[in-house]
Design a protein around this motif. Structure first.
Motif, mmCIF file in Angstrom:
data_model
loop_
_atom_site.group_PDB
_atom_site.id
_atom_site.type_symbol
_atom_site.label_atom_id
_atom_site.label_comp_id
_atom_site.label_asym_id
_atom_site.label_seq_id
_atom_site.Cartn_x
_atom_site.Cartn_y
_atom_site.Cartn_z
ATOM 1 N N SER A 96 -0.369 2.661 2.873
ATOM 2 C CA SER A 96 -0.037 2.651 4.293
ATOM 3 C C SER A 96 -1.268 2.892 5.161
ATOM 4 O O SER A 96 -2.341 3.287 4.664
ATOM 5 C CB SER A 96 0.993 3.747 4.583
ATOM 6 N N TYR A 97 -1.090 2.672 6.444
ATOM 7 C CA TYR A 97 -2.122 3.007 7.426
ATOM 8 C C TYR A 97 -2.488 4.481 7.316
ATOM 9 O O TYR A 97 -3.673 4.846 7.297
ATOM 10 C CB TYR A 97 -1.592 2.667 8.816
ATOM 11 N N ASP A 98 -1.480 5.338 7.232
ATOM 12 C CA ASP A 98 -1.730 6.774 7.118
ATOM 13 C C ASP A 98 -2.508 7.113 5.850
ATOM 14 O O ASP A 98 -3.356 8.014 5.845
ATOM 15 C CB ASP A 98 -0.412 7.561 7.148
ATOM 16 N N ASP A 99 -2.220 6.382 4.766
ATOM 17 C CA ASP A 99 -2.962 6.595 3.524
ATOM 18 C C ASP A 99 -4.449 6.301 3.734
ATOM 19 O O ASP A 99 -5.320 7.059 3.283
ATOM 20 C CB ASP A 99 -2.435 5.698 2.405
ATOM 21 N N ALA A 100 -4.734 5.181 4.390
ATOM 22 C CA ALA A 100 -6.125 4.786 4.614
ATOM 23 C C ALA A 100 -6.847 5.821 5.468
ATOM 24 O O ALA A 100 -7.968 6.244 5.148
ATOM 25 C CB ALA A 100 -6.183 3.419 5.279
ATOM 26 N N VAL A 101 -6.217 6.227 6.565
ATOM 27 C CA VAL A 101 -6.834 7.218 7.442
ATOM 28 C C VAL A 101 -7.088 8.524 6.683
ATOM 29 O O VAL A 101 -8.158 9.139 6.796
ATOM 30 C CB VAL A 101 -5.955 7.465 8.679
ATOM 31 N N ARG A 102 -6.118 8.927 5.889
ATOM 32 C CA ARG A 102 -6.246 10.196 5.156
ATOM 33 C C ARG A 102 -7.419 10.162 4.181
ATOM 34 O O ARG A 102 -8.231 11.091 4.144
ATOM 35 C CB ARG A 102 -4.949 10.488 4.410
ATOM 36 N N VAL A 103 -7.513 9.102 3.378
ATOM 37 C CA VAL A 103 -8.586 9.078 2.375
ATOM 38 C C VAL A 103 -9.954 8.872 3.012
ATOM 39 O O VAL A 103 -10.958 9.397 2.514
ATOM 40 C CB VAL A 103 -8.333 8.025 1.270
ATOM 41 N N PHE A 104 -10.024 8.144 4.126
ATOM 42 C CA PHE A 104 -11.310 7.946 4.785
ATOM 43 C C PHE A 104 -11.806 9.235 5.440
ATOM 44 O O PHE A 104 -13.007 9.401 5.674
ATOM 45 C CB PHE A 104 -11.228 6.826 5.819
ATOM 46 N N ARG A 105 -10.891 10.160 5.719
ATOM 47 C CA ARG A 105 -11.274 11.463 6.270
ATOM 48 C C ARG A 105 -11.576 12.487 5.172
ATOM 49 O O ARG A 105 -12.026 13.587 5.452
ATOM 50 C CB ARG A 105 -10.165 11.989 7.186
ATOM 51 N N ASP A 106 -11.340 12.105 3.944
ATOM 52 C CA ASP A 106 -11.532 12.996 2.803
ATOM 53 C C ASP A 106 -12.958 12.843 2.262
ATOM 54 O O ASP A 106 -13.328 11.774 1.786
ATOM 55 C CB ASP A 106 -10.517 12.645 1.710
ATOM 56 N N PRO A 107 -13.782 13.891 2.313
ATOM 57 C CA PRO A 107 -15.167 13.759 1.841
ATOM 58 C C PRO A 107 -15.273 13.455 0.355
ATOM 59 O O PRO A 107 -16.288 12.926 -0.099
ATOM 60 C CB PRO A 107 -15.783 15.130 2.169
ATOM 61 N N GLY A 108 -14.225 13.753 -0.408
ATOM 62 C CA GLY A 108 -14.258 13.461 -1.831
ATOM 63 C C GLY A 108 -13.997 12.009 -2.162
ATOM 64 O O GLY A 108 -14.246 11.577 -3.299
ATOM 65 N N HIS A 109 -13.524 11.236 -1.188
ATOM 66 C CA HIS A 109 -13.200 9.827 -1.440
ATOM 67 C C HIS A 109 -14.448 8.967 -1.571
ATOM 68 O O HIS A 109 -14.460 7.987 -2.319
ATOM 69 C CB HIS A 109 -12.308 9.296 -0.314
ATOM 70 N N GLU A 151 -3.421 -2.234 6.451
ATOM 71 C CA GLU A 151 -2.280 -1.601 5.806
ATOM 72 C C GLU A 151 -1.557 -2.617 4.928
ATOM 73 O O GLU A 151 -1.432 -3.783 5.289
ATOM 74 C CB GLU A 151 -1.320 -1.082 6.879
ATOM 75 N N GLY A 152 -1.069 -2.179 3.752
ATOM 76 C CA GLY A 152 -0.257 -3.083 2.943
ATOM 77 C C GLY A 152 -0.657 -3.133 1.488
ATOM 78 O O GLY A 152 -1.507 -2.370 1.018
ATOM 79 N N PHE A 153 -0.044 -4.089 0.786
ATOM 80 C CA PHE A 153 -0.230 -4.270 -0.648
ATOM 81 C C PHE A 153 -0.524 -5.736 -0.936
ATOM 82 O O PHE A 153 0.130 -6.622 -0.378
ATOM 83 C CB PHE A 153 1.027 -3.841 -1.415
#
Length: 225
Positions: A96-109, A151-153
């Motif tokens: 999802s869009y939220d998934d992308a935003v979350r991982v891009f804000r994660d320094p471990g990604h 967003e999407g698969f």
């Protein structure tokens, strides 16, 4: 940026003086000297007092929402002065869009795209276009391109909505206009087409013919960049 005047009256930027002086100090080392000078030119912004001004929360694409990616997922640059921007890379997040935003804000990604496009056409900018985002899995491509995540698969054609295609096409057309990038399949590529990648996105359900037609149909007023 401050400037100085040469003996002939021609004004020279402080960047030019600093890089030129530093390179000259390296001596005539042939190819190695050129390589060192090139590296210095890409690091000029690190020198005290000449960092390019940046406004917090400012976006390159009008209407985009600024959501900052973790600093571990991109690096500072001064594109297109230090690296020519001549590619747009299309991604699909496999989520999802939220998934992308979350991982891009994660320094471990350790990865982020410049933009994320939602199903309804909403766009978030997470890395400035002048900076190098870690999105392509290929350093030269990261340095030369702007990455757009969607967003999407890849296995679900329903992921790619009309609103998403329209918003993404407007964004890509604007990027192409800003940097003089031809609106064609040589310069607008999928992540799967990046050399050395093991990704398959945007996948077989991404309608390239439709997308390129939409990008070419957008009329963008040229602005200084």
């Amino acid at each position: 940026m401050s400037e100085s005047t040469t003996g002939g009256g021609r004004r020279v930027s402080r960047r030019t003086l600093l890089i030129g002086g530093s390179a000259a100090g390296l001596g005539a080392a042939g190819v190695a000297g050129y390589a060192a000078r090139d590296e210095l030119s890409r690091m000029w912004w690190r020198l005290p007092g000449i960092e390019k001004p940046r406004k917090a929360g400012a976006v390159d694409q009008p209407g985009a929402e600024w959501i900052a990616a973790s600093g571990a997922n991109w690096r500072w640059a001064d594109r297109p002065d230090d690296y020519t921007i001549d590619r747009v890379v299309i991604h699909v997040v496999q989520g999802s869009y939220d998934d992308a935003v979350r991982v891009f804000r994660d320094p471990g990604h350790r990865a982020a795209a410049h933009y994320v496009v939602r199903r309804d056409g909403h766009i978030a900018q997470m890395v400035r276009e002048l900076d190098v985002a870690f999105h392509a899995g290929n350093r030269p491509y990261n340095e030369r391109s702007i990455g757009i995540e969607h967003e999407g698969f890849v296995s679900k054609p329903s992921s790619f909505t009309d609103a998403m295609y329209r918003a993404s096409a407007r964004l890509t057309a604007s990027i192409c206009e800003r940097y003089g990038i031809p609106r064609d399949r040589e310069h607008i590529v999928g992540h799967v087409e990046v050399p050395g990648t093991d990704h398959t996105d945007p996948g077989r359900h991404w309608d390239w013919d439709r997308y390129i037609r939409a990008v070419r149909a957008v009329r963008v007023a040229r602005t200084a960049k």
